[in-house]
Design an enzyme around this catalytic site. Structure first.
Site, short mmCIF file in Angstrom:
data_model
loop_
_atom_site.label_atom_id
_atom_site.label_comp_id
_atom_site.label_asym_id
_atom_site.label_seq_id
_atom_site.Cartn_x
_atom_site.Cartn_y
_atom_site.Cartn_z
N HIS B 58 67.14 14.42 0.64
CA HIS B 58 67.36 12.42 0.10
C HIS B 58 68.29 12.46 -1.02
O HIS B 58 68.01 11.20 -1.27
CB HIS B 58 65.41 12.09 -0.14
CG HIS B 58 65.10 13.24 1.02
ND1 HIS B 58 64.77 12.27 2.15
CD2 HIS B 58 63.58 13.69 0.51
CE1 HIS B 58 63.93 13.46 2.08
NE2 HIS B 58 63.33 14.19 1.45
N HIS B 220 61.14 12.15 6.67
CA HIS B 220 61.22 13.05 7.34
C HIS B 220 61.44 13.34 9.18
O HIS B 220 60.65 14.60 9.20
CB HIS B 220 59.60 14.63 6.62
CG HIS B 220 60.20 14.11 4.93
ND1 HIS B 220 59.67 13.15 4.46
CD2 HIS B 220 60.68 14.85 4.05
CE1 HIS B 220 59.13 13.41 3.19
NE2 HIS B 220 60.41 14.22 3.13
#
Lengths: 332, 332
Positions: B58, B220
């Site tokens: 991320h 996700h």
């Protein structure tokens, strides 16, 4: 074409509108034309000004490097297309502080033609203009033909160094000299994994297999030097860095600035994995890293891939590289 | 899988090695463990410390927000997987300045379990630990069930505000309060156009058609609220911003900070096109933009898409948002 856009023909206009709404204290239009942008802060009498420009689709290049210690104005073309000479001329007039203007841009045919026409127009207004073209892409022409090479991410170092020289009140000739030295010390090589899509075209600029990569590809999809199966990051970095280092005389003890540039879709994680290997290869050659820049500096919209740029440093370049600089897209 | 990586199992290790080589003055390991990172600058006695962490993939979230005026330490998990409680505990011990530690992280099951185990371990060492979970994703649970929502890009505002409060020497209780206020004022919504690929899995996390997008998808690949044909940017932004604004009481004259966050592959041009529409919708509602952040703040590797976050401001939040902050990935 998977893009979050509206009408393709409004892509550039709406991008610049968004940028002007987001950064009104930093950038403003000349003559209410969104293709002609200049710094919004106060001008400094006697400071040399830098004008740049080129096609859109490369953010933060070009307009993202208009700011303090960087360029003073930019002409904004359509995606991958040169801006007009009229726009360049309007920008030149708007940014000139009486000390002349440096045209600093990448070596592409349309841009050369238009910047030179603008230079001619400025001459008639007694605005002194010099030009320096950035030619950092080692994959685009062999050693010995450096002046034929394309300009890619290494443009950033030219903005940073020449922009700092302007803030230090170098003369036009001195700014030109240090920009030329920067170009002569800068080498870049890229690798592409996927194509980008020009919004008004609507399909991939080139095709490339699911298990292929192209080493040396240009930022508009110009052919590279090797179409090959996917290699590991370490293998790719080794090919690229060796090619860059071979192109200049380097000796033990030299210092460089490194730019690991993402072309658009490549995650920062992968850029740092590439930095790790680049650092190690250089260390083994006795070359030390004075400064690093890792992120997106010159993109091809959603292209996956990266480029590696090395700038070989001397004391003057180090001092100018370290000078403060600020734009909405860059803050050091 | 088109990635510039080496062995998938070394993805996180090599990423962090690259980051530590690039930023040795900013970040260092605890106990020589690349999964436990803390600020490398001098500690400040009596300052509350912030610990964060979560899965990799991320960047710049999470470790990119360790720095001055931000978090003090981070635990680094595998891609999309929680780090261990042991690592969190080691980070807590390393960053505590005697004033306690705030665990500030996103609302995910594995992270909650591990951060709470670390909190128990700290208790035995007489290190006071509080926690604030970020729950900004309006698409992940309905109004009235805010505490069930996932944490996404809005984490950035929590780091920025709570980190500034720590530098201003707020007490642990005060830092916790202002972090909770930030969370209660923050709302995010995302849209995904393509999947990402977890390196060790090697194929797309989810499938999505060439002409489809998913509104509300998590970082996700968690399901969103609407799988639909590709819409124009303006249409998508309108859906997202309306959903965000409806979720809080807003009135004419309110001020917000906006974060337009790219999920990985989406060009900056498209983020600015989205900012343009966001700004206009808010203006029509009488909501003004105090500050904007446009770029990549919480990515899903090479996912195409973006999220929009609004933070509703009051005077305290504005002052803390404006405070200086610096990390290798953020500079204000």
């Amino acid at each position: 074409m998977k893009k979050l856009i509206n009408k393709p023909e409004n892509f550039v206009k709406e991008t610049v509108e968004g940028i002007l709404l987001a950064h009104p204290k930093d950038l403003k239009m000349v003559n209410n034309n969104f293709r002609c942008l200049v710094r919004a802060d106060e001008k400094k009498a006697g400071k040399v000004a830098i004008a740049t420009g080129g096609g859109s689709g490369h953010l933060p290049t070009f307009l993202g490097f208009v700011g303090y210690g960087l360029a003073d104005g930019v002409s904004v073309g359509n995606v991958f297309a040169s801006p007009s000479s009229e726009c360049m001329y309007e920008v030149d007039k708007a940014i000139d502080n009486g000390a002349g203007v440096l045209h600093l841009y990448g070596n592409y045919g349309g841009d050369i033609m238009n910047f030179r026409m603008a230079q001619d127009m400025c001459e008639m207004d007694d605005i002194e203009v010099e030009e320096v073209m950035v030619t950092d892409d080692v994959a685009s022409a062999p050693k010995g033909s450096e002046s034929k090479r394309r300009g890619v991410a290494g443009l950033f170092f030219a903005y940073k160094i020449a922009g700092a020289a302007c803030e230090k009140m170098y003369s036009l000739k001195e700014v030109k000299n240090v920009a030329e030295k920067t170009v002569s010390h800068t080498r870049t090589m890229g690798v592409a994994l996927t194509s980008c899509i020009v919004p008004q075209v609507g399909k991939a600029t080139f095709s490339i297999g699911e298990k292929e990569m192209e080493i040396g590809m240009g930022i508009h999809g110009e052919p590279g030097i090797q179409r090959t199966e996917l290699k590991s990051s370490d293998e790719v970095v080794e090919i690229m860095v060796n090619k860059i280092v071979e192109d200049l005389p380097y000796k033990n003890g030299d210092e460089v600035a490194i730019l690991i540039n993402g072309l658009g879709a490549t995650p920062k994680e992968e850029l740092y994995i590439a930095y790790r290997k680049t650092y190690t290869i250089l260390k083994n050659l006795g070359i030390s890293v004075y400064k690093n820049y890792i992120g997106e500096f010159a993109t091809s919209m959603e292209m996956a891939g990266m480029s590696i740029t090395l700038l070989k440093l001397d004391n003057e370049l180090k001092e100018l590289l370290d000078a403060p600089a600020y734009s909405p897209f860059f803050n050091q």
